[in-house]
Design a protein around this motif. Structure first.
Motif, mmCIF file in Angstrom:
data_model
loop_
_atom_site.group_PDB
_atom_site.id
_atom_site.type_symbol
_atom_site.label_atom_id
_atom_site.label_comp_id
_atom_site.label_asym_id
_atom_site.label_seq_id
_atom_site.Cartn_x
_atom_site.Cartn_y
_atom_site.Cartn_z
ATOM 1 N N ARG A 166 12.335 -12.024 6.486
ATOM 2 C CA ARG A 166 11.703 -12.031 5.170
ATOM 3 C C ARG A 166 10.347 -12.744 5.238
ATOM 4 O O ARG A 166 9.356 -12.269 4.671
ATOM 5 C CB ARG A 166 12.628 -12.730 4.183
ATOM 6 N N ALA A 167 10.329 -13.861 5.961
ATOM 7 C CA ALA A 167 9.090 -14.630 6.079
ATOM 8 C C ALA A 167 8.005 -13.775 6.726
ATOM 9 O O ALA A 167 6.857 -13.749 6.278
ATOM 10 C CB ALA A 167 9.325 -15.892 6.902
ATOM 11 N N PHE A 168 8.400 -13.025 7.799
ATOM 12 C CA PHE A 168 7.419 -12.149 8.451
ATOM 13 C C PHE A 168 6.960 -11.053 7.494
ATOM 14 O O PHE A 168 5.769 -10.807 7.328
ATOM 15 C CB PHE A 168 8.020 -11.531 9.719
ATOM 16 N N ALA A 169 7.947 -10.416 6.852
ATOM 17 C CA ALA A 169 7.641 -9.278 5.981
ATOM 18 C C ALA A 169 6.691 -9.671 4.857
ATOM 19 O O ALA A 169 5.794 -8.915 4.491
ATOM 20 C CB ALA A 169 8.932 -8.696 5.415
ATOM 21 N N GLU A 170 6.900 -10.877 4.323
ATOM 22 C CA GLU A 170 6.093 -11.258 3.159
ATOM 23 C C GLU A 170 4.697 -11.721 3.536
ATOM 24 O O GLU A 170 3.814 -11.792 2.693
ATOM 25 C CB GLU A 170 6.821 -12.349 2.364
ATOM 26 N N ASN A 171 4.524 -12.076 4.826
ATOM 27 C CA ASN A 171 3.220 -12.606 5.221
ATOM 28 C C ASN A 171 2.447 -11.681 6.152
ATOM 29 O O ASN A 171 1.501 -12.102 6.815
ATOM 30 C CB ASN A 171 3.401 -13.982 5.869
ATOM 31 N N GLN A 172 2.839 -10.433 6.240
ATOM 32 C CA GLN A 172 2.056 -9.483 7.034
ATOM 33 C C GLN A 172 1.308 -8.564 6.059
ATOM 34 O O GLN A 172 1.680 -8.449 4.887
ATOM 35 C CB GLN A 172 2.989 -8.713 7.984
ATOM 36 N N PRO A 173 0.239 -7.906 6.542
ATOM 37 C CA PRO A 173 -0.653 -7.193 5.614
ATOM 38 C C PRO A 173 0.008 -6.072 4.799
ATOM 39 O O PRO A 173 -0.377 -5.851 3.660
ATOM 40 C CB PRO A 173 -1.750 -6.627 6.519
ATOM 41 N N VAL A 174 0.998 -5.374 5.382
ATOM 42 C CA VAL A 174 1.479 -4.171 4.694
ATOM 43 C C VAL A 174 2.166 -4.504 3.367
ATOM 44 O O VAL A 174 1.985 -3.794 2.378
ATOM 45 C CB VAL A 174 2.412 -3.342 5.612
ATOM 46 N N THR A 175 2.948 -5.606 3.313
ATOM 47 C CA THR A 175 3.679 -5.912 2.081
ATOM 48 C C THR A 175 2.757 -6.094 0.865
ATOM 49 O O THR A 175 2.959 -5.415 -0.151
ATOM 50 C CB THR A 175 4.600 -7.128 2.278
ATOM 51 N N PRO A 176 1.742 -6.966 0.931
ATOM 52 C CA PRO A 176 0.887 -7.074 -0.268
ATOM 53 C C PRO A 176 0.181 -5.763 -0.614
ATOM 54 O O PRO A 176 -0.040 -5.480 -1.800
ATOM 55 C CB PRO A 176 -0.127 -8.163 0.109
ATOM 56 N N ILE A 177 -0.141 -4.952 0.414
ATOM 57 C CA ILE A 177 -0.831 -3.684 0.133
ATOM 58 C C ILE A 177 0.129 -2.732 -0.585
ATOM 59 O O ILE A 177 -0.205 -2.115 -1.599
ATOM 60 C CB ILE A 177 -1.383 -3.062 1.442
ATOM 61 N N VAL A 178 1.364 -2.631 -0.055
ATOM 62 C CA VAL A 178 2.374 -1.788 -0.689
ATOM 63 C C VAL A 178 2.626 -2.247 -2.127
ATOM 64 O O VAL A 178 2.657 -1.440 -3.065
ATOM 65 C CB VAL A 178 3.697 -1.827 0.110
ATOM 66 N N GLU A 179 2.782 -3.572 -2.306
ATOM 67 C CA GLU A 179 3.084 -4.116 -3.636
ATOM 68 C C GLU A 179 1.955 -3.801 -4.624
ATOM 69 O O GLU A 179 2.206 -3.451 -5.773
ATOM 70 C CB GLU A 179 3.281 -5.633 -3.553
ATOM 71 N N ALA A 180 0.711 -3.930 -4.145
ATOM 72 C CA ALA A 180 -0.432 -3.682 -5.030
ATOM 73 C C ALA A 180 -0.470 -2.221 -5.467
ATOM 74 O O ALA A 180 -0.662 -1.908 -6.639
ATOM 75 C CB ALA A 180 -1.733 -4.070 -4.321
ATOM 76 N N ILE A 181 -0.251 -1.318 -4.488
ATOM 77 C CA ILE A 181 -0.285 0.108 -4.827
ATOM 78 C C ILE A 181 0.855 0.444 -5.791
ATOM 79 O O ILE A 181 0.672 1.169 -6.770
ATOM 80 C CB ILE A 181 -0.167 0.968 -3.540
ATOM 81 N N ARG A 182 2.030 -0.136 -5.513
ATOM 82 C CA ARG A 182 3.201 0.147 -6.349
ATOM 83 C C ARG A 182 2.967 -0.331 -7.784
ATOM 84 O O ARG A 182 3.225 0.405 -8.744
ATOM 85 C CB ARG A 182 4.424 -0.541 -5.742
ATOM 86 N N ALA A 183 2.414 -1.542 -7.903
ATOM 87 C CA ALA A 183 2.153 -2.089 -9.238
ATOM 88 C C ALA A 183 1.167 -1.210 -9.995
ATOM 89 O O ALA A 183 1.350 -0.915 -11.178
ATOM 90 C CB ALA A 183 1.623 -3.518 -9.115
ATOM 91 N N LEU A 184 0.130 -0.760 -9.292
ATOM 92 C CA LEU A 184 -0.871 0.097 -9.943
ATOM 93 C C LEU A 184 -0.249 1.409 -10.405
ATOM 94 O O LEU A 184 -0.493 1.872 -11.524
ATOM 95 C CB LEU A 184 -2.032 0.383 -8.981
#
Lengths: 252, 255
Positions: free
Chosen positions: B201-219
């Protein structure tokens, strides 16, 4: 401007390897100049410097009146290069390759230019086939055709016949002679002595980083003891036999 | 030199046309960048989706952003491969001895990556619509999504360019694809990170793809993007700038 190329005191090293140790030569406009040398002698390095792909460590290089370091854009405008490995796009067809180069050279009618060259180089039938299906000789012909788009006054051919069969080699020789006949200056590198003998107006030999001789074939021959007349039965070479048999087959 | 500048865009257009032909003539490329992501989307929605709890009423709505990024990641190995072949086969040498701006050949490849990804992403989104994907997002949100994906594509493309230009063999050129393929898999692309064990979880939350995915999903779901979008943009722009500078240097050296 009488000389197409003027090289003075050209030096180049790769790390510790001192490849060119002060090369001097001149190439007359409209002539065929052959640079001879064994593998690794630095022929390709010279070609790369003359075509602005590589910067020299020191020395003066003028191509078509332009300094290769100070005015590389003008040099590129006035030359074309056929590198050691046939640099054709294998996924594109022969015609598409030529049209692409014609567009990049900004000629007026790219399609027409491509069609003319395909015809001239005997590739019209294969024009719509991908270059990956071409034989070595066809690929080399396409490669040279691509270099002739835009009719540069100076053409560099880096070992144009290496890896070609005798027939394809003779075909390339024919093309080079035709080019020179039309007034194009040809700078040729080769490791085949026969090739230089067949084509070149002037031959230079590159050895251990320097041009050790640069002269016409006739003058080079004079460097050796005069020819003696001897009667020897002349055996055909295997190459002559090969070409004779192929020739007969084609006639049938 | 004037003429070289005037022709820059035209020359890049020729380069773009050339590389696009390469892509359209390579069944392998089309399968990897378009068919595979669609197959994954079908697999996750219709086979695994029933068992995945994401908090959205429709799993394809949750999944699509991740699938889009996977499609981009899948295309990266080919960018590297195409660049390597051009370098090895002497095509760059040919272009560089012609009166063309030296960067046109390299930028042609980058532009190709953008255009070809745009095409495959549109196809994937159309399939998602058939599978029930719906978005309340307005035109501005969609433009923002397009912008983020374009930056993500550029960032990965420049990373691939470094690999392709400095590789010594075809295999070496393709190796870059593997770590990049894995990033979306260990992210919130398929399931929320909350379900993962601690270190993962720590890796997943701190690598680039997660925030990018989250941002696109939120939009796309019309939810507040929060600070996450800035983290996403920082990753994309940061990677892009560093990779672009390094690739440019490698290209100059090799040319």
């Amino acid at each position: 401007m009488e000389n197409s190329i003027q090289v003075k005191g050209l030096q180049k090293s790769y790390r510790q390897l001192h490849v060119l140790k002060g090369v001097d030569f001149e190439v007359k406009k409209g002539s065929i100049f052959a640079l001879l040398g064994s593998n690794g002698s630095g022929k390709t390095t010279i070609v790369k410097i003359l075509t602005t792909l590589l910067k020299q460590d020191s020395g003066n290089v003028i191509v078509n009146g332009f300094d290769v370091v100070a005015q590389p854009g003008n040099v590129r405008q006035s030359i074309s290069l056929t590198g050691q490995f046939a640099a054709v796009d294998e996924i594109l067809t022969g015609r598409e390759n030529l049209v692409m180069i014609a567009k990049l050279r900004h000629v007026k009618d790219p399609l027409q230019v491509a069609d003319d060259l395909l015809k001239r180089f005997g590739l019209a039938d294969a024009a719509n086939r991908r270059a990956s299906t071409y034989s070595g000789g066809m690929r080399r012909r396409l490669d040279i055709a691509m270099s002739l788009v835009g009719e540069s006054p100076l053409v560099f051919l880096d070992e144009p016949t290496t890896g070609l069969d005798p027939e394809a080699r003779i075909e390339v020789w024919r093309i080079v002679k035709e080019l020179a006949g039309n007034g194009t200056t040809v700078f040729l590198t080769t490791q085949y002595l026969e090739e230089a003998e067949q084509l070149a107006d002037r031959i230079a030999i590159l050895h251990e980083g320097r041009i050790i001789v640069s002269d016409t074939l006739a003058a080079l021959k004079k460097l050796f003891p005069p020819a003696k007349v001897e009667y020897i039965e002349k055996q055909p070479t295997l190459e002559e036999i090969f070409l004779a048999i192929i020739g007969k087959k084609n006639e049938n | 030199m004037e003429t070289i500048k005037n022709y820059y865009l035209m020359d890049m257009g020729v380069m773009l046309g050339r590389s696009l032909r390469h892509i359209f003539r390579s069944l392998d490329t089309i399968i990897t960048v378009t068919i595979m992501p669609i197959a994954m989307m079908l697999l996750f929605v219709y086979v695994l989706g029933g068992a995945i709890q994401t908090g959205t009423d429709n799993y394809v709505n949750y999944l699509l952003p991740g699938i889009l990024l996977i499609a981009v990641a899948n295309s990266i190995g080919y960018v590297s491969y195409r660049l390597f072949l051009d370098k090895q086969r002497g095509i760059f040498e040919r272009f560089n001895s012609m009166p063309i701006a030296r960067s046109a050949a390299l930028w042609g490849h980058v532009l190709t990556s953008l255009v070809s990804n745009a095409i495959s992403l549109v196809v994937i989104i159309l399939v998602a619509l058939l599978m029930g994907f719906r978005s309340p997002a307005g035109i501005l949100s969609w433009l923002a999504v397009a912008g983020i994906i374009a930056l993500f594509t550029l960032a990965l493309t420049w990373v691939a360019a470094i690999a392709g230009l400095s590789a010594k063999s075809v295999d070496g050129a393709g190796v870059i694809a593997y770590p990049i393929h894995f990033l979306p898999l260990i992210s919130s692309a398929f399931v929320p990170t909350a379900s993962m064990p601690g270190p993962v979880r720590a890796f997943a939350e701190n690598q680039p793809v997660t925030p990018i995915v989250e941002a696109i999903r939120a939009l796309l779901l019309n939810q507040p993007v929060g600070n996450g979008i800035w983290v996403a943009l920082a990753w994309c722009v940061g990677i892009m700038i560093v990779a672009c500078l390094v690739a440019g240097r490698v290209y100059k050296k090799g040319g």
